[in-house]
Design a protein around this motif. Structure first.
Motif, PDB file in Angstrom:
ATOM      1  N   LEU A 148       0.832  -1.195   0.000  1.00 40.35           N
ATOM      2  CA  LEU A 148       0.000   0.000   0.000  1.00 40.35           C
ATOM      3  C   LEU A 148       0.869   1.248   0.000  1.00 40.35           C
ATOM      4  CD1 LEU A 148      -2.684  -1.091   2.633  1.00 40.35           C
ATOM      5  CD2 LEU A 148      -2.833  -1.226   0.142  1.00 40.35           C
ATOM      6  N   MET A 149       0.341   2.315  -0.549  1.00 42.32           N
ATOM      7  CA  MET A 149       1.073   3.588  -0.495  1.00 42.32           C
ATOM      8  C   MET A 149       0.139   4.651   0.063  1.00 42.32           C
ATOM      9  SD  MET A 149       1.379   4.108  -4.545  1.00 42.32           S
ATOM     10  CE  MET A 149      -0.097   4.205  -5.505  1.00 42.32           C
ATOM     11  N   GLU A 150       0.756   5.636   0.712  1.00 45.07           N
ATOM     12  CA  GLU A 150      -0.033   6.679   1.350  1.00 45.07           C
ATOM     13  C   GLU A 150      -0.188   7.863   0.405  1.00 45.07           C
ATOM     14  OE1 GLU A 150       1.528   7.827   5.129  1.00 45.07           O
ATOM     15  OE2 GLU A 150       0.032   9.420   5.366  1.00 45.07           O
ATOM     16  N   LEU A 151      -1.422   8.222   0.124  1.00 47.21           N
ATOM     17  CA  LEU A 151      -1.685   9.417  -0.678  1.00 47.21           C
ATOM     18  C   LEU A 151      -2.179  10.519   0.262  1.00 47.21           C
ATOM     19  CD1 LEU A 151      -3.498   7.814  -3.786  1.00 47.21           C
ATOM     20  CD2 LEU A 151      -1.057   8.127  -3.373  1.00 47.21           C
ATOM     21  N   GLU A 152      -2.529  11.670  -0.297  1.00 48.70           N
ATOM     22  CA  GLU A 152      -2.900  12.813   0.550  1.00 48.70           C
ATOM     23  C   GLU A 152      -4.101  12.506   1.457  1.00 48.70           C
ATOM     24  OE1 GLU A 152      -4.034  16.265  -1.637  1.00 48.70           O
ATOM     25  OE2 GLU A 152      -4.554  17.337   0.210  1.00 48.70           O
ATOM     26  N   LYS A 153      -5.122  11.841   0.872  1.00 45.88           N
ATOM     27  CA  LYS A 153      -6.338  11.601   1.661  1.00 45.88           C
ATOM     28  C   LYS A 153      -6.705  10.145   1.814  1.00 45.88           C
ATOM     29  CE  LYS A 153      -8.393  16.025   0.559  1.00 45.88           C
ATOM     30  NZ  LYS A 153      -9.449  16.733  -0.144  1.00 45.88           N
ATOM     31  N   ARG A 154      -5.908   9.255   1.258  1.00 47.30           N
ATOM     32  CA  ARG A 154      -6.273   7.842   1.322  1.00 47.30           C
ATOM     33  C   ARG A 154      -5.067   6.930   1.135  1.00 47.30           C
ATOM     34  NH1 ARG A 154      -9.610   5.281  -3.145  1.00 47.30           N
ATOM     35  NH2 ARG A 154     -11.266   6.705  -2.549  1.00 47.30           N
ATOM     36  N   TRP A 155      -5.245   5.685   1.585  1.00 48.70           N
ATOM     37  CA  TRP A 155      -4.293   4.643   1.232  1.00 48.70           C
ATOM     38  C   TRP A 155      -4.694   4.101  -0.126  1.00 48.70           C
ATOM     39  CZ3 TRP A 155      -0.038   4.096   4.081  1.00 48.70           C
ATOM     40  CH2 TRP A 155      -0.068   4.590   5.405  1.00 48.70           C
ATOM     41  N   GLY A 246      -6.868   8.134   9.369  1.00 48.97           N
ATOM     42  CA  GLY A 246      -8.186   8.457   8.781  1.00 48.97           C
ATOM     43  C   GLY A 246      -8.216   8.245   7.272  1.00 48.97           C
ATOM     44  N   LYS A 247      -7.172   7.561   6.769  1.00 48.48           N
ATOM     45  CA  LYS A 247      -7.087   7.386   5.318  1.00 48.48           C
ATOM     46  C   LYS A 247      -7.514   5.979   4.892  1.00 48.48           C
ATOM     47  CE  LYS A 247      -3.355  10.735   4.862  1.00 48.48           C
ATOM     48  NZ  LYS A 247      -2.050  11.023   4.257  1.00 48.48           N
ATOM     49  N   CYS A 286     -14.427   5.151  -0.578  1.00 45.26           N
ATOM     50  CA  CYS A 286     -13.937   6.403   0.012  1.00 45.26           C
ATOM     51  C   CYS A 286     -13.061   6.096   1.221  1.00 45.26           C
ATOM     52  CB  CYS A 286     -15.102   7.291   0.468  1.00 45.26           C
ATOM     53  SG  CYS A 286     -16.203   6.479   1.635  1.00 45.26           S
ATOM     54  N   SER A 287     -12.216   7.048   1.555  1.00 52.39           N
ATOM     55  CA  SER A 287     -11.494   6.959   2.827  1.00 52.39           C
ATOM     56  C   SER A 287     -12.362   7.640   3.881  1.00 52.39           C
ATOM     57  CB  SER A 287     -10.140   7.658   2.712  1.00 52.39           C
ATOM     58  OG  SER A 287     -10.339   9.061   2.606  1.00 52.39           O
ATOM     59  N   ILE A 317      -6.992  -1.618   6.156  1.00 59.02           N
ATOM     60  CA  ILE A 317      -6.436  -0.309   5.785  1.00 59.02           C
ATOM     61  C   ILE A 317      -6.989   0.105   4.417  1.00 59.02           C
ATOM     62  CG2 ILE A 317      -4.313   1.018   5.359  1.00 59.02           C
ATOM     63  CD1 ILE A 317      -2.809  -1.138   6.985  1.00 59.02           C
ATOM     64  N   TRP A 318      -7.065  -0.850   3.543  1.00 55.06           N
ATOM     65  CA  TRP A 318      -7.569  -0.583   2.184  1.00 55.06           C
ATOM     66  C   TRP A 318      -8.330  -1.819   1.732  1.00 55.06           C
ATOM     67  CZ3 TRP A 318      -6.938  -3.067  -2.519  1.00 55.06           C
ATOM     68  CH2 TRP A 318      -7.258  -2.350  -3.675  1.00 55.06           C
TER      69      TRP A 318
END
Ligand SMILES: NC(=O)c1ccc[n+]([C@@H]2O[C@H](COP(=O)([O-])OP(=O)(O)OC[C@H]3O[C@@H](n4cnc5c(N)ncnc54)[C@H](O)[C@@H]3O)[C@@H](O)[C@H]2O)c1
Length: 354
Positions: A148-155, A246-247, A286-287, A317-318
């Motif tokens: 997984l990778m972390e983006l601004e508002k979500r995994w 919260g992602k 959605c996250s 997580i996702w």
């Protein structure tokens, strides 16, 4: 005579099934004992839905039976016998977190209750289609070990991974992971439903849901993600986000779209105790942060929340469901409700109830 038995008939998926099948069947026999109020408190009671359904659908007959009560259930199956053409089994202890409080209650409802219904279907109406609402929690926390990778508002899953395009499919193992007590009781039921399809050649199907949602949900802190979130957005009640910044990403399918899947299976059942991942997929997900932003936009209220680092044990997580297998069996099916449509509907329904 064509009869459908629907368990959990006042809950989210059960009540949508009653409404959906009311004009397709001669009689809808509902089973619900409002156990949801016992799990999550009086504010989560589904009794309100019973009144609406009995008033609206003349051919709807509700029974206050616990699915753990084999003898009580047997009376119904004996009475309606081979007129029963469909069993939609949605009654459950549905919460990941609640299950650890009373593992025996959780298991006897989720696993033994399902076995009761399967066995009575075999004995009294073996040709009926038997539809079971399972969960993505049968995969335990295995999805958390995907890259997984972390983006601004979500995994998000790495774009080179085979699950990137459409999400997680049914090839994911259900072994060697932390399922939660709830996930494990659902695994037991899920495998039994498959087995009655394989061993007894019955028309059974397992639908492994992502987040199931819609305006009929009696959202509570421990269950009913979007419904409870919207409730907090309207009432400004405080909400706690647990972990993953919260992602964490969930896919969300409207109850009507899921029940429409049941209808497609009912009309042309695939043999062999099929398993289908059933969620919003890439179409609707959605996250937490994104869901909160949508709730704020719809209600016009700032969302009152805080964040704690501790994630819920075994929480995903996702998770995005790949529904390609279902689509390949039932190409005429498609989604009707986007995430925004669903949240708008939840808002409209809750406005007058909270
Ligand atoms: N809502 C989700 O996000 C979600 C996700 C994946 C899977 N699922 C599964 O889908 C199914 C339906 O979920 P839902 O959201 O509609 O749940 P819900 O809680 O809204 O509805 C379930 C209904 O079953 C009834 N019930 C519970 N135990 C009972 C018992 N022992 N005897 C008789 N009735 C009983 C409850 O009173 C409730 O009305 C469940 O099997 C759940 O595990 C739900």
């Amino acid at each position: 005579m064509n009869i459908a038995i629907i368990t959990g008939s006042h809950g989210l998926i059960g009540s949508e099934s009653v409404a959906f099948f009311a004009d397709k069947m001669d009689r809808i026999v509902g089973i619900d004992n409002d156990k949801r109020a016992y799990f999550f408190g009086p504010e989560a009671s589904t009794r309100w839905n019973k009144e609406i359904l009995t008033e609206k659908y003349q051919n709807y007959v509700p029974y206050d039976i616990d699915i753990r009560d084999y003898n009580g259930l047997e009376k119904l199956f004996k009475e309606y016998g081979s007129d029963i053409k469909l069993v939609v089994h949605t009654a459950a202890q549905p919460s990941h977190d609640w299950a650890a409080r009373e593992p025996i209650t959780d298991f006897t409802i989720n696993a033994n209750g399902t076995l009761n219904l399967l066995e009575l279907t075999r004995l009294y109406c073996i040709s009926a289609k038997f539809i079971f609402t399972s969960t993505n929690k049968v995969y335990g926390d295995t999805p958390n070990f995907l890259p997984l990778m972390e983006l601004e508002k979500r995994w998000e899953i790495e774009s080179t991974h085979p699950f990137y395009k459409d999400g997680i499919d049914e090839t994911m193992t259900i072994d060697h992971s932390k399922h939660s007590i709830f996930g494990a009781s659902k695994v037991a039921a899920d495998v039994m439903v498959q087995e009655y399809g394989q061993y007894f050649a019955m028309n059974t199907a397992v639908f492994r849901g992502g987040c199931l949602t819609g305006p009929q949900h009696s959202g509570a802190k421990l269950h009913g993600f979007l419904s409870y979130l919207m409730k907090c957005a309207i009432t400004k009640e405080h909400y706690t986000i647990f972990g993953y910044k919260g992602k964490q990403v969930r896919d969300n399918i409207h109850a009507w779209d899921l029940v429409n899947m049941f209808w497609h299976f009912y009309q042309a059942p695939q043999p062999g105790g099929q398993v289908y991942n059933a969620g919003g997929g890439r179409f609707s997900n959605c996250s937490m942060i994104e869901a909160i932003e949508l709730c704020e936009k719809i209600t016009g209220n700032p969302f009152n929340y805080s964040y704690t680092e501790d994630n819920r044990s075994g929480d995903h997580i996702w998770y995005i469901s790949d529904i390609t297998k279902f689509r390949s069996h039932y190409p005429a099916w498609n989604y009707q409700y986007s995430l925004e449509d669903t949240l708008e509907q939840i808002f409209e329904n809750l406005k007058s109830r909270v």
